[in-house]
Design an enzyme around this catalytic site. Sequence first.
Site, short mmCIF file in Angstrom:
data_model
loop_
_atom_site.label_atom_id
_atom_site.label_comp_id
_atom_site.label_asym_id
_atom_site.label_seq_id
_atom_site.Cartn_x
_atom_site.Cartn_y
_atom_site.Cartn_z
N ASP A 13 0.86 -1.18 0.00
CA ASP A 13 0.00 0.00 0.00
C ASP A 13 0.90 1.23 0.00
O ASP A 13 2.12 1.14 0.14
CB ASP A 13 -0.90 -0.01 1.24
CG ASP A 13 -1.82 1.22 1.32
OD1 ASP A 13 -2.42 1.58 0.29
OD2 ASP A 13 -1.91 1.83 2.40
N SER A 14 0.26 2.39 -0.11
CA SER A 14 1.00 3.65 -0.07
C SER A 14 1.40 4.04 1.35
O SER A 14 2.06 5.06 1.54
CB SER A 14 0.14 4.76 -0.68
OG SER A 14 -1.07 4.90 0.04
N GLY A 46 -3.07 9.47 -3.83
CA GLY A 46 -4.34 9.70 -4.50
C GLY A 46 -4.44 11.00 -5.28
O GLY A 46 -5.30 11.15 -6.14
N CYS A 76 -4.49 -1.30 -1.92
CA CYS A 76 -4.68 0.14 -2.09
C CYS A 76 -5.61 0.34 -3.27
O CYS A 76 -5.34 -0.16 -4.37
CB CYS A 76 -3.34 0.82 -2.33
SG CYS A 76 -3.44 2.56 -2.82
N GLU A 154 -2.82 8.72 7.76
CA GLU A 154 -1.41 8.38 7.64
C GLU A 154 -0.57 9.12 8.69
O GLU A 154 0.48 8.63 9.11
CB GLU A 154 -0.91 8.72 6.24
CG GLU A 154 0.40 8.08 5.85
CD GLU A 154 0.32 6.57 5.70
OE1 GLU A 154 1.32 5.91 6.02
OE2 GLU A 154 -0.73 6.06 5.27
N CYS A 186 -11.18 3.32 0.08
CA CYS A 186 -9.75 3.50 0.32
C CYS A 186 -9.39 2.65 1.51
O CYS A 186 -10.12 2.66 2.52
CB CYS A 186 -9.43 4.98 0.58
SG CYS A 186 -7.72 5.28 1.13
N THR A 187 -8.29 1.91 1.42
CA THR A 187 -7.98 0.97 2.51
C THR A 187 -7.60 1.68 3.80
O THR A 187 -7.56 1.04 4.86
CB THR A 187 -6.85 0.01 2.09
OG1 THR A 187 -5.72 0.77 1.64
CG2 THR A 187 -7.32 -0.90 0.96
N HIS A 188 -7.33 2.98 3.75
CA HIS A 188 -7.09 3.72 4.98
C HIS A 188 -8.38 3.90 5.79
O HIS A 188 -8.36 3.97 7.02
CB HIS A 188 -6.53 5.12 4.69
CG HIS A 188 -5.09 5.14 4.31
ND1 HIS A 188 -4.65 4.73 3.07
CD2 HIS A 188 -3.99 5.53 5.00
CE1 HIS A 188 -3.33 4.88 3.02
NE2 HIS A 188 -2.91 5.37 4.17
#
Length: 267
Positions: A13-14, A46, A76, A154, A186-188
């Site tokens: 992922d980012s 993104g 992601c 993040e 979004c996986t966040h």
Amino acid sequence: MSNRQQLPIGVFDSGVGGLSVLKVLQEQFPNEDFVYIGDNANNPVGNRSDDEITALACRIADALENQPVKLIVIACNTFTVVALDAVRARVSVPVIGVSQGVKSAIDASKSNTIGIMATVATVNSHIHKHVALEVDHEILVWEQPCPELAGLIEQGHLDDHFVRDVCSEYLEPLLSREIDVVVLGCTHFPFVQPLLEELTEGRIRFIDPAFETSELVRRTLAGNDLFNPQKTSGSVDLYFTKDIVLGDMLSASFLDTSRRTIEYITL
């Protein structure tokens, strides 16, 4: 048992967002080993150009293939939407992108309208809308860009006034349209799902696509005879390209720390 079966599953992922996918994968496949790379030095992705996003994704995929791994999961949504084909063309192992969660949302909706909360790049691709209309051509889809949310998560903002303010702003259009089901695109975003549920007072059901993703992983492992037959619990090796403090905190809350390592990596 083949050597390939013993290799870990690669997940990337980012940043820390993909840990939400890794959590589900570890629950579903407790005997598998995992290697996770979070490229938080380049987060958020993104709002970048497609060429930049693709270049970043391919660089991470190269690092995972060099580990080596037997399967790569792009945890992601932005990387999946923009770079999935490029990553698949670049590496020699199966590559799975994160699922959209759209079918689950359509099944759960009573209003025939679903919402999508995602990054700008993912919203601009309209991938969720396209998939939804393939499933049900009469479904209505409201796409809600959330340009600041992944970056805040993040940075560790999970339940303070900063993240509350932006979540309230992004939820207002969904609530005003009485949308009853929203995909966390979004996986966040699953990390702030409790906050989203609190702010909407139960008026919206939120869908985490990680469970659909895990089913794709299951079918791919079975179809390629890649299940690890070991009886012991698998290990998790975490790598981050920048500050590992948040990754350490989040992963320690749901991963077995006795089977977990965490390190910096340079890509």
